[in-house]
Design an enzyme around this catalytic site. Structure first.
Site, mmCIF file in Angstrom:
data_model
loop_
_atom_site.group_PDB
_atom_site.id
_atom_site.type_symbol
_atom_site.label_atom_id
_atom_site.label_comp_id
_atom_site.label_asym_id
_atom_site.label_seq_id
_atom_site.Cartn_x
_atom_site.Cartn_y
_atom_site.Cartn_z
ATOM 1 N N ASP A 42 90.964 78.478 59.191
ATOM 2 C CA ASP A 42 90.117 79.081 58.161
ATOM 3 C C ASP A 42 90.921 79.314 56.891
ATOM 4 O OD1 ASP A 42 87.415 80.588 57.601
ATOM 5 O OD2 ASP A 42 89.018 81.920 56.895
ATOM 6 N N TYR A 86 92.555 82.689 48.571
ATOM 7 C CA TYR A 86 93.773 83.114 49.260
ATOM 8 C C TYR A 86 95.029 82.644 48.539
ATOM 9 C CZ TYR A 86 90.460 83.854 53.117
ATOM 10 O OH TYR A 86 89.400 84.237 53.900
ATOM 11 N N LYS A 131 86.459 77.901 51.350
ATOM 12 C CA LYS A 131 85.422 78.716 50.714
ATOM 13 C C LYS A 131 85.427 78.557 49.198
ATOM 14 C CE LYS A 131 86.312 82.140 54.317
ATOM 15 N NZ LYS A 131 87.672 81.659 54.637
#
Length: 329
Positions: free
Chosen positions: A66, A71, A100
């Protein structure tokens, strides 16, 4: 009493979800039931060692990774993926990679750019799953936040028609936002990722997803053990040192981290613990050999009666109302 085998339950739950969707709106082309329930998260893993951690995770046996643009470590994650695949003689198709879309790239043209940059950073030709990180749109010019997601979702739908995306989904949506998105889209999300742990079980919301035929992934499965969350005066005890968790772990000859992971799998969704330490990476993966009894599950379920707590809620800082209709909004 018969033990709850997480792998058996995970397989059954995924198979049910694959057939639970309506005739009009199906989860997308790639069989989402293939998403491994045992994932490896990369949120806030430092650039200095995230490559080694990701490679070690793949070598340990994790097949679900993930990631996210926000990030700030996707280039390093990509290097770790390449190294891990090389050292295990695996191919790209042997792993599941999620990333994402960040709030600042909700404009349709920016959605396209964001996907291309993510693929370049990760060194991949496609993603198994791309999530809209939040139902929040941030103006690239002013930095102002507002609730907004339909335009970005429709752009993601178009990108899904290419061979660069196998599935698209969402993260951190409320029930009303999820319904609104489904009502105004051609395709409903294949997966919804949100915070779930024994202090925030979100049982009703999880059941709602089962009815919709949408898979769920839980982040922060260890609750406030995550160092990202600044301790507050009224916080519950750290989940992994909670006395009930310790008692169950001792009885079942597991660690408290393994107990938390099995509790999640046994409720029918994937979990994505994170760590940069090899011993914890292996410990978490070892949860596949941990088995809980029904009374253990019931005991863990009762923790939220006393310690209900959501740890990830940027509503005040962003000036938007999130999680309406959910536990501890």
């Amino acid at each position: 009493m018969k033990s709850l085998n997480p792998l058996t339950i995970a397989t059954a739950a995924a198979a049910v979800a694959a057939f639970a969707s309506s005739d009009l709106q199906q989860p997308l082309t790639f069989a989402v039931s293939k998403i491994p329930y045992h994932g490896f998260g990369t949120w806030n893993l430092d650039k200095s060692n995230v490559s080694e951690a990701v490679s070690a995770a793949i070598q340990t046996g994790y097949r679900h990774l993930d990631c996210a643009t926000a990030y700030g470590n996707q280039k390093e994650v990509g290097k770790g993926i390449a190294d891990g695949l090389k050292k295990t003689n695996l191919t790209r198709s042997d792993i599941w990679v999620t990333s994402k879309l960040w709030n600042s790239h909700h404009e349709p043209k920016l959605v396209v750019e964001a996907l291309q940059q993510t693929l370049v950073d990760l060194g991949l030709e496609y993603l198994d799953l791309w999530l809209m990180h939040w139902p929040v749109s941030t103006s690239p010019k002013t930095g102002k936040n507002e609730l907004g997601y339909l335009g970005a979702w429709h752009a993601m739908e178009k990108l899904h028609e290419t061979d660069q995306l196998r599935n698209i989904g969402v993260s951190n949506f409320s029930p009303n936002q999820l319904k609104d998105l489904i009502d105004h889209s051609t395709t409903k999300p294949a997966v919804h990722q949100f915070e779930i742990h024994p202090y925030l079980p979100q049982t009703t919301f999880i059941e709602y997803h089962k009815e919709l035929g949408i898979e769920v992934t839980a982040y922060s499965p260890f609750a406030n053990t995550n160092p990202t969350y600044t301790p507050q005066p009224n916080d519950p005890p750290f989940l992994l040192t909670n006395l009930d968790m310790l008692a169950i772990a001792a009885e079942r000859e597991c660690t408290t981290a393994q107990v938390a992971l099995v509790w999640g799998w046994s409720r029918g969704y994937s979990v994505i613990p994170k760590s940069s330490h090899l011993n914890h990476i292996k410990e978490n993966f070892g949860a596949i050999d941990c088995h809980l009894e029904k009374e253990d599950m019931d005991r863990i379920d009762r923790l939220s009666d006393k310690y209900l707590k959501r740890f990830n809620n940027p509503s005040n800082g962003w000036g938007v109302k999130l999680y309406e209709g959910l536990q501890d909004a």
